[in-house]
Design a protein around this motif. Sequence first.
Motif, PDB file in Angstrom:
ATOM      1  N   UNK A  37       0.820  -1.216   0.000  1.00 27.77           N
ATOM      2  CA  UNK A  37       0.000   0.000   0.000  1.00 27.77           C
ATOM      3  C   UNK A  37       0.846   1.255   0.000  1.00 27.77           C
ATOM      4  N   UNK A  38       1.919   1.243   0.783  1.00 24.01           N
ATOM      5  CA  UNK A  38       2.823   2.400   0.820  1.00 24.01           C
ATOM      6  C   UNK A  38       3.445   2.639  -0.550  1.00 24.01           C
ATOM      7  N   UNK A  39       3.869   1.553  -1.200  1.00 23.54           N
ATOM      8  CA  UNK A  39       4.473   1.681  -2.529  1.00 23.54           C
ATOM      9  C   UNK A  39       3.475   2.262  -3.527  1.00 23.54           C
ATOM     10  N   UNK A  40       2.227   1.829  -3.444  1.00 26.01           N
ATOM     11  CA  UNK A  40       1.199   2.340  -4.350  1.00 26.01           C
ATOM     12  C   UNK A  40       0.942   3.827  -4.125  1.00 26.01           C
ATOM     13  N   UNK A  41       1.135   4.287  -2.884  1.00 22.57           N
ATOM     14  CA  UNK A  41       0.932   5.696  -2.554  1.00 22.57           C
ATOM     15  C   UNK A  41       2.155   6.551  -2.873  1.00 22.57           C
ATOM     16  N   UNK A  42       3.232   5.913  -3.299  1.00 23.24           N
ATOM     17  CA  UNK A  42       4.440   6.657  -3.625  1.00 23.24           C
ATOM     18  C   UNK A  42       5.283   6.999  -2.419  1.00 23.24           C
ATOM     19  N   UNK A  43       5.095   6.267  -1.335  1.00 17.23           N
ATOM     20  CA  UNK A  43       5.867   6.485  -0.113  1.00 17.23           C
ATOM     21  C   UNK A  43       6.945   5.412  -0.071  1.00 17.23           C
ATOM     22  N   UNK A  44       8.157   5.772  -0.446  1.00 17.21           N
ATOM     23  CA  UNK A  44       9.177   4.760  -0.728  1.00 17.21           C
ATOM     24  C   UNK A  44      10.312   4.692   0.290  1.00 17.21           C
ATOM     25  N   UNK A  45      10.399   5.648   1.212  1.00 18.83           N
ATOM     26  CA  UNK A  45      11.459   5.608   2.230  1.00 18.83           C
ATOM     27  C   UNK A  45      10.911   5.001   3.508  1.00 18.83           C
ATOM     28  N   UNK A  46      11.599   3.995   4.037  1.00 20.70           N
ATOM     29  CA  UNK A  46      11.115   3.292   5.221  1.00 20.70           C
ATOM     30  C   UNK A  46      12.239   3.154   6.234  1.00 20.70           C
TER      31      UNK A  46
END
Length: 285
Positions: free
Chosen positions: A92-101
């Motif tokens: 879900x994060x990847x789909x939202x464009x949130x790529x730093x973890x």
Amino acid sequence: MTLREKHQQGKFTITVELDPPKSSSAEKVFEQAARLKGKVDAINIADSPMSKMRMSPISLSYLLQHNKEIETIFHLTCRDRNIIGLQSELLGAAALGVHNILTLTGDKPDNGDHPFAQSVFEVDCMGLLNIAKTLNAGKDLAGNDLDAPTSFYIGATGNPGAPDLEIERQKLAAKIQNGAHFVQTQPIYDLEQAKRYIDTMSEFDVPIMLGLIPLKSFKMATYLHEKVPGINLTQEILDRVEKGGKEAGTEIAIETLEQIKKIAAGVHIMPLNDIDTTLHIIDHV
């Protein structure tokens, strides 16, 4: 440029950690982030820190990036989710464009605001690193193909104040093997200790961002020194803060950041939501 690109080009980076709100509104964090925009390279969003229930860090990270155009690093812990839930959150994060973890094991709920909650811990931070690495490779943890892989820039934690730096070196080697791309550490107050840590980890080709918590009082300084494993304050710093209080703590933070710029890839500031002091420190270095 993204945080990943800045690290690849050897640019010194500044990140600041913010706590999500205990609210369905993100306005308070929007206001804090707006003041930091242009001053920092990314904002870390904690995952229910100290096991106190807060807004989803992934959702808030997306809102900051989408509405405020500020790059984020979302924290993810193993406390609340099994391996299916962790993978689902990451997709879900990847789909939202949130790529730093930033991958974390997480705190037990015992001392949080829901002490009766059941913790999961099906994996620890090593397992979570491997999950993110596997998703980046286009597979799930069961070996099934993903329709599209993720592209996470994966962070791990480090501890310059560890009692045995060789063991800490082995831990970092394992984290890198499991997928870590960059490191954010616990706060440092002993610069010689920090230099030894950087030197010990120099064999690894990963950017290390040293942690920094500005001291607000002598009480806070003694608590960190005596109660928090891995945080060691020098006697000089304790004496200065006892005499000068918050003003001395801010001066120490400025001096520390000036030295961090000479030895590390970046600094990770944990301001305990004191944005005024954070901006003062950044503006004076």
